[in-house]
Design an enzyme around this catalytic site. Structure first.
Site, PDB file in Angstrom:
ATOM      1  N   HIS A  99      -6.068  42.424 -78.376  1.00  0.00           N
ATOM      2  CA  HIS A  99      -4.951  43.236 -78.848  1.00  0.00           C
ATOM      3  C   HIS A  99      -5.213  44.734 -78.780  1.00  0.00           C
ATOM      4  CE1 HIS A  99      -1.184  42.322 -81.495  1.00  0.00           C
ATOM      5  NE2 HIS A  99      -0.905  43.085 -80.466  1.00  0.00           N
ATOM      6  N   ASP A 121       1.919  39.001 -85.706  1.00  0.00           N
ATOM      7  CA  ASP A 121       0.458  38.874 -85.741  1.00  0.00           C
ATOM      8  C   ASP A 121       0.033  38.286 -87.079  1.00  0.00           C
ATOM      9  OD1 ASP A 121      -2.309  39.244 -85.344  1.00  0.00           O
ATOM     10  OD2 ASP A 121      -2.052  41.235 -84.485  1.00  0.00           O
ATOM     11  N   HIS A 123      -2.765  39.417 -88.228  1.00  0.00           N
ATOM     12  CA  HIS A 123      -3.582  40.523 -88.706  1.00  0.00           C
ATOM     13  C   HIS A 123      -2.808  41.834 -88.664  1.00  0.00           C
ATOM     14  CE1 HIS A 123      -6.205  37.449 -86.827  1.00  0.00           C
ATOM     15  NE2 HIS A 123      -6.972  37.659 -87.884  1.00  0.00           N
ATOM     16  N   ASP A 125      -4.310  44.828 -87.972  1.00  0.00           N
ATOM     17  CA  ASP A 125      -4.880  45.705 -86.938  1.00  0.00           C
ATOM     18  C   ASP A 125      -4.701  47.168 -87.325  1.00  0.00           C
ATOM     19  OD1 ASP A 125      -5.452  43.368 -85.672  1.00  0.00           O
ATOM     20  OD2 ASP A 125      -3.992  43.592 -84.062  1.00  0.00           O
ATOM     21  N   HIS A 138      -9.972  45.663 -81.387  1.00  0.00           N
ATOM     22  CA  HIS A 138      -8.721  44.910 -81.457  1.00  0.00           C
ATOM     23  C   HIS A 138      -8.185  44.828 -82.884  1.00  0.00           C
ATOM     24  CE1 HIS A 138     -10.186  40.485 -82.342  1.00  0.00           C
ATOM     25  NE2 HIS A 138     -10.839  41.357 -83.057  1.00  0.00           N
ATOM     26  N   ASP A 224       1.037  38.596 -80.701  1.00  0.00           N
ATOM     27  CA  ASP A 224      -0.300  38.018 -80.733  1.00  0.00           C
ATOM     28  C   ASP A 224      -0.121  36.527 -80.985  1.00  0.00           C
ATOM     29  OD1 ASP A 224      -2.875  37.091 -81.592  1.00  0.00           O
ATOM     30  OD2 ASP A 224      -3.423  39.128 -82.151  1.00  0.00           O
ATOM     31  N   ASP A 226      -1.928  34.452 -82.258  1.00  0.00           N
ATOM     32  CA  ASP A 226      -2.380  33.956 -83.562  1.00  0.00           C
ATOM     33  C   ASP A 226      -1.333  34.164 -84.647  1.00  0.00           C
ATOM     34  OD1 ASP A 226      -2.657  36.565 -84.687  1.00  0.00           O
ATOM     35  OD2 ASP A 226      -4.793  36.653 -84.206  1.00  0.00           O
ATOM     36  N   GLU A 270      -4.167  37.743 -76.726  1.00  0.00           N
ATOM     37  CA  GLU A 270      -5.142  36.934 -77.464  1.00  0.00           C
ATOM     38  C   GLU A 270      -5.131  35.450 -77.104  1.00  0.00           C
ATOM     39  OE1 GLU A 270      -7.588  38.049 -79.306  1.00  0.00           O
ATOM     40  OE2 GLU A 270      -7.031  40.110 -79.843  1.00  0.00           O
TER      41      GLU A 270
END
Length: 298
Positions: A99, A121, A123, A125, A138, A224, A226, A270
């Protein structure tokens, strides 16, 4: 649309190897043919050059930001490529890679004018070199494009046409302590998986788009993989349990398709084939991109 596929086989921003093969896996899953079948014109310009970790400048073990010089090089190239695609009237679709490449893709998109960001996402980030517990870039791209911390003077990262008040994160469920504090003190809108549980995916995504489009000329969508639960997408760089379901993810991308008049660019990142099962996550990435650019059940 005229879609320009841009591969960025980047894994310098993460601890775990494998996401550099993500662009190839997504292509192998039939992305170009899928886009053509929907009715778009698809041009694949191949992969940008990414330095190998073994041949790097030697900062791979840095505590604050690993491979930062190499990441800068790649993101500068990506920013120029995205900008060129937009100038040619094309829709840049970036295939990652980890990412960290969002620094380049958002930077290129932001050169076209004021830009909102919808960030799907697990996360945030939102770390900087001063706050990161891992040194992995990332985990920093949103902070980077907003010019936070050490990125304030980084012309390759900071995108002045992106405002915190026009950034919306969706599906968040894993934040470092410093990220939690920084996000609370920022103008970024964060919609967690708990918000999705309480309110439903569609209402949350509608609010995220309202944030990203408020006074902007266009938006960038960052997906992303995830964002989804690992049961749906096992082959991702940093899986976190409790993510979006298959149907929720498609609903989110269908909302994107309904607003393509304001969506200027997109990336999907990702995908890690090493951790995948029969390329299932890459195939799912193709399905979700297809939903985002207009494929419908009926």
């Amino acid at each position: 649309m005229n879609v320009r596929l841009i591969g960025v086989p980047m894994d310098l921003g993460a601890d775990r190897r494998g996401v550099d093969m993500g662009p190839s896996a997504i292509r192998y899953a039939g992305l170009a043919d899928t886009l053509d079948d929907i009715g778009h014109t698809c041009v694949d310009v191949g992969d940008l050059s990414v330095p190998r970790p073994e041949l790097s400048s030697g900062d791979g073990d840095a505590v604050d930001a690993k491979y930062l010089a190499e990441t800068e090089q790649v993101c500068r190239d990506l920013r120029e490529t995205v900008e060129e695609a937009l100038a040619a009237g094309e829709f840049p679709l970036v295939l990652g890679g980890d990412h960290s490449i969002a620094i380049g893709s958002i930077g290129g998109s932001a050169r076209a004018g004021s830009t909102g960001v919808v960030w799907f996402d697990a996360h945030g980030d939102f770390n900087t070199p001063a706050t990161t517990p891992s040194g992995n870039v990332h985990g920093m791209p949103v902070a980077a494009v907003l010019g936070r911390g050490e990125f304030a003077d980084a012309d390759w990262a900071y995108a002045p046409t992106v405002s915190e008040e026009n950034v919306a994160m969706v599906g968040i469920r894993s934040l470092d302590d410093a990220e939690q504090e920084a996000l609370r003190d920022s103008g970024v809108s964060v919609f967690t998986m708990s918000d999705i549980d309480d309110r439903g995916l569609t209402d949350v995504v509608e609010d995220a788009f309202a944030v990203a489009t408020d006074g902007t000329d266009g938006i960038h969508v960052s997906l992303d993989m995830d964002f989804l639960d690992p049961n749906e997408a096992p082959g991702v760089g940093t899986p976190v349990r409790g993510g979006a379901t298959y149907r929720e993810a498609h609903a989110a991308m269908e909302y994107v398709a309904d607003h393509l008049d304001v969506v200027r660019s997109m990336e999907v990142v990702e995908v890690n084939p090493i951790l995948d099962q029969h390329n299932a996550t890459a195939e799912l990435a193709v399905e979700l991109v297809a939903s985002a650019v207009g494929k419908r059940i009926l």
